[in-house]
Design a protein around this motif. Structure first.
Motif, short mmCIF file in Angstrom:
data_model
loop_
_atom_site.label_atom_id
_atom_site.label_comp_id
_atom_site.label_asym_id
_atom_site.label_seq_id
_atom_site.Cartn_x
_atom_site.Cartn_y
_atom_site.Cartn_z
N GLY A 433 46.25 50.19 3.74
CA GLY A 433 45.34 51.19 4.27
C GLY A 433 44.37 51.71 3.24
O GLY A 433 43.34 52.30 3.58
N SER A 434 44.68 51.51 1.96
CA SER A 434 43.77 51.96 0.89
C SER A 434 42.86 50.85 0.41
O SER A 434 42.08 51.04 -0.53
CB SER A 434 44.59 52.51 -0.29
N GLY A 435 42.95 49.66 1.04
CA GLY A 435 42.01 48.59 0.70
C GLY A 435 42.51 47.62 -0.34
O GLY A 435 41.72 46.85 -0.89
N GLU A 436 43.82 47.60 -0.64
CA GLU A 436 44.35 46.61 -1.58
C GLU A 436 44.76 45.35 -0.83
O GLU A 436 45.11 45.40 0.35
CB GLU A 436 45.57 47.20 -2.30
N TYR A 437 44.72 44.22 -1.55
CA TYR A 437 45.01 42.92 -0.95
C TYR A 437 46.11 42.21 -1.71
O TYR A 437 46.22 42.33 -2.93
CB TYR A 437 43.76 42.03 -0.95
N SER A 438 46.89 41.43 -0.95
CA SER A 438 47.89 40.56 -1.58
C SER A 438 47.26 39.22 -1.91
O SER A 438 46.07 39.00 -1.69
CB SER A 438 49.05 40.34 -0.61
N ASN A 439 48.09 38.33 -2.43
CA ASN A 439 47.67 36.94 -2.54
C ASN A 439 47.44 36.36 -1.14
O ASN A 439 47.97 36.87 -0.15
CB ASN A 439 48.74 36.13 -3.26
N ALA A 440 46.66 35.32 -1.05
CA ALA A 440 46.42 34.65 0.23
C ALA A 440 47.14 33.31 0.23
O ALA A 440 47.28 32.66 -0.82
CB ALA A 440 44.93 34.44 0.44
N VAL A 441 47.59 32.89 1.40
CA VAL A 441 48.31 31.62 1.55
C VAL A 441 47.64 30.81 2.66
O VAL A 441 47.43 31.33 3.77
CB VAL A 441 49.80 31.84 1.89
N ASN A 442 47.31 29.56 2.34
CA ASN A 442 46.69 28.67 3.33
C ASN A 442 47.79 27.84 3.99
O ASN A 442 48.42 27.00 3.34
CB ASN A 442 45.67 27.77 2.63
N ILE A 443 48.01 28.08 5.26
CA ILE A 443 49.11 27.43 5.99
C ILE A 443 48.55 26.40 6.96
O ILE A 443 47.59 26.67 7.68
CB ILE A 443 49.94 28.49 6.74
N THR A 444 49.18 25.23 6.98
CA THR A 444 48.80 24.16 7.91
C THR A 444 49.98 23.87 8.83
O THR A 444 51.09 23.60 8.36
CB THR A 444 48.42 22.88 7.15
N VAL A 445 49.74 23.96 10.15
CA VAL A 445 50.75 23.59 11.15
C VAL A 445 50.34 22.24 11.72
O VAL A 445 49.25 22.09 12.27
CB VAL A 445 50.86 24.64 12.26
N HIS A 446 51.27 21.25 11.57
CA HIS A 446 50.94 19.86 11.88
C HIS A 446 51.68 19.42 13.14
O HIS A 446 52.88 19.66 13.31
CB HIS A 446 51.34 18.98 10.69
#
Length: 580
Positions: A433-446
């Motif tokens: 809610g204060s505008g902080e971000y986590s790492n991002a993960v790119n997920i592929t569903v096959h």
């Protein structure tokens, strides 16, 4: 003079001046009038009955001692090409034929008319000059004097030129449009103006050469023309200018590169409709929605201006250097006076796979590729005092917020997708809610039968990593070939490939392929170069050291690795420190 009696033909005519008989003839011709003015009348006589007609009425004959003159006038003296001019020639008495002259009075008449007027229609410049007239009657013809000349000045008709200001090729609703009508070749500026839309006059009198529409709407679309008016003279009508309006534009923002390496510069590019020009661009960072701040139309985010772009830039790109970490950005464009702003662009995101100090996104199974119809858990693991974390994802369906019922269920800080679909593929991250971000993960569903289990997070040089090729219906690995960036790097393996100490050169796209079961999608493996000098110990070097120090310990490690493989634990990552 002629005496006409309607009945009978054998009359002899007697002519009287006043009551005095002048002559008895079939007709009366007077050759000299200078001393024969008076009141004339006639009577007819014959040998049969009736012998006499009635006396005619008196016909006054007035004799003047001068040659009559003519007066020439014109309804216009200064005219434009294409206009008409009417000349009028007046003279005493009647029954005259009129003769019209141009350039010289003693030249051959331009034309002869029975009436006193002569109209020149659709005049050209060559019709200009001096004109005279005179009148004539009788046989032989008796002429009046020539009139004084009248000068007719004919100039090319001025041309109205209509322009749009600003001269943009595309106009959007609610912008301000000014149309300007300039008269070319019109001499002075003492003109009034008429305005037409689709050939219909809508502004018959305007003293100013500009017509402003603010703001414009769709019903203002049309074909516009104008003309100048000066007294009874008109300019040529301008060529038509088509005013075509479009709906309020929304620019398109692109981010390059979209996946971030530490220290990278990132370029934001903002594009409005390709045919429109004259924009200034402003750049914003997305923040959680807050009342009172400018916000996107769906209230998914509020926006804050990037510190050095508050006044906008004429360039359609903006560089973030260094870029920082995961975050959302939007752009907007404006032009004109008063400034007309576009909509905000759809948010675009800059993603970093690096773990952040405040929160980390963890997934289970811990791999980037997943089979369709399986379950997947995602957890926002807080490390600081930040609150109000929500899971976000960006898929082919667009940006979605929270672990909502149409794609998952939430328990505590963990979102569980019980049944994955191919459209579940995308980038996932957590934000507070204060505008902080986590790492991002790119997920592929096959939807296929083979996936590659590969690391979720970036690796650091010196790490050991194992990639595994998995088949949908078995938990064990399958025999497969491994490819990096489309090039075969290892073939006929028992379903896994270990890189004991990764380096930057190992970064790239990886996939596996089974001859009889198919191939996996590609997954990107990121390798970070640690700052400063880092000592890395490769697996062969570690095993050699262990062999010298403790053969028993080495045997234990080998047995443990075999046990892990039997359980199917792949995509394992070990740092050099873990290996020591």
């Amino acid at each position: 003079m002629q005496c006409d009696i309607s009945m009978y033909k054998d009359w002899t005519y007697s002519w009287f001046i006043g009551n005095n008989l002048k002559s008895s003839t079939p007709g009366l011709t007077i050759t000299t009038l200078s001393n024969q003015a008076g009141q004339y009348r006639c009577v007819g006589g014959r040998t049969g009955r009736p012998q006499w007609s009635q006396l005619s009425a008196f016909l006054p004959i007035r004799v003047t001692d001068y040659q009559p003159s003519t007066t020439l006038t014109s309804d216009k003296e200064d005219v434009f090409t294409g206009d008409s001019v009417t000349l009028s020639c007046t003279v005493e008495s009647s029954e005259w034929t009129f003769y019209w002259y141009r350039h010289r009075p003693d030249s051959t008449p331009v034309t002869t008319t029975s009436g006193y007027s002569y109209t020149l229609s659709w005049v050209s410049v060559s019709d200009g000059g001096q004109y005279w007239c005179r009148a004539g009657r009788g046989d032989p013809v008796y002429y009046t004097l020539y009139s004084d000349p009248v000068q007719i000045n004919i100039t090319e008709r001025p041309v109205a030129v209509l322009t749009l200001q600003p001269n943009w090729t595309q106009i959007f609703i609610r912008e301000t449009v000014t149309m300007r009508c300039d008269i070319h070749g019109g001499g002075d500026t003492d003109w009034d103006y008429r305005w037409y839309k689709n050939s219909q006059l809508f502004s018959p009198f305007n003293t100013k050469p500009e017509y402003r529409i603010s703001p414009v709407y769709m019903f203002n679309s049309g074909s516009y023309t104008c003309e100048g008016v000066k007294g009874n003279k008109l300019s040529k009508t301008s060529d038509a200018v088509q005013l075509t309006l479009s709906g309020k534009p929304q620019p398109v923002l692109s981010v390059s590169p979209q996946w971030l390496n530490p220290g990278d510069s990132v370029t934001l590019s903002c594009e409005v409709d390709k045919t429109s020009t004259g924009w200034r661009f402003s750049w914003y960072r997305t923040v959680p929605y807050r009342a009172g701040l400018p916000s996107l139309s769906d209230s998914s985010y509020s926006v804050e201006t990037l510190s050095d772009s508050s006044t906008g830039t004429t360039e359609s790109f903006y560089t973030l250097s260094p870029a920082g970490h995961t975050g959302g950005y939007v752009c907007r464009a404006g032009r004109g006076d008063p400034v007309y702003d576009t909509l905000y662009s759809q948010p675009q995101f800059l993603w970093s796979g690096d773990l952040q100090p405040s929160v980390s996104l963890r997934i289970s199974p811990n791999t980037t590729q997943h089979f369709r119809s399986k379950s997947l858990s995602l957890s926002c693991e807080e490390k600081g005092n930040s609150t109000g974390w929500r899971l976000m994802r960006y898929t082919e369906r667009g940006l979605e917020s929270g672990c909502v019922s149409n794609w998952g269920s939430i328990t505590g800080s963990t979102c569980t997708i019980s049944y994955t679909y191919t459209w579940s593929s995308g980038v996932y991250w957590c934000e507070s809610g204060s505008g902080e971000y986590s790492n991002a993960v790119n997920i592929t569903v096959h939807a296929g039968d083979v996936i590659l289990e590969s690391p979720v997070h970036p690796l650091t040089e010196g790490d050991s990593v194992t990639l595994c090729c998995k088949y949908r219906t078995t938990s064990s690995n399958i025999k497969a070939d491994f490819y990096k960036d489309g090039v075969l790097i290892k073939n006929e393996t028992p379903g896994e490939m270990t890189i004991p100490a990764v380096s930057k050169s190992d970064e790239g796209f990886y996939k596996c392929k089974s001859l009889d079961k198919g191939e996996s999608p590609e997954s990107w493996m990121t390798v970070r170069v640690p700052p400063g000098s880092v000592v890395s110990i490769s697996l062969p070097r570690l095993l050699c050291g262990l062999l010298v120090v403790s053969p028993f310990l080495l045997v234990s490690i080998v047995l443990m690795v075999k046990c892990c493989r039997a359980r199917g634990l792949c995509s394992t990552v070990k740092s050099p420190q873990d290996q020591i």
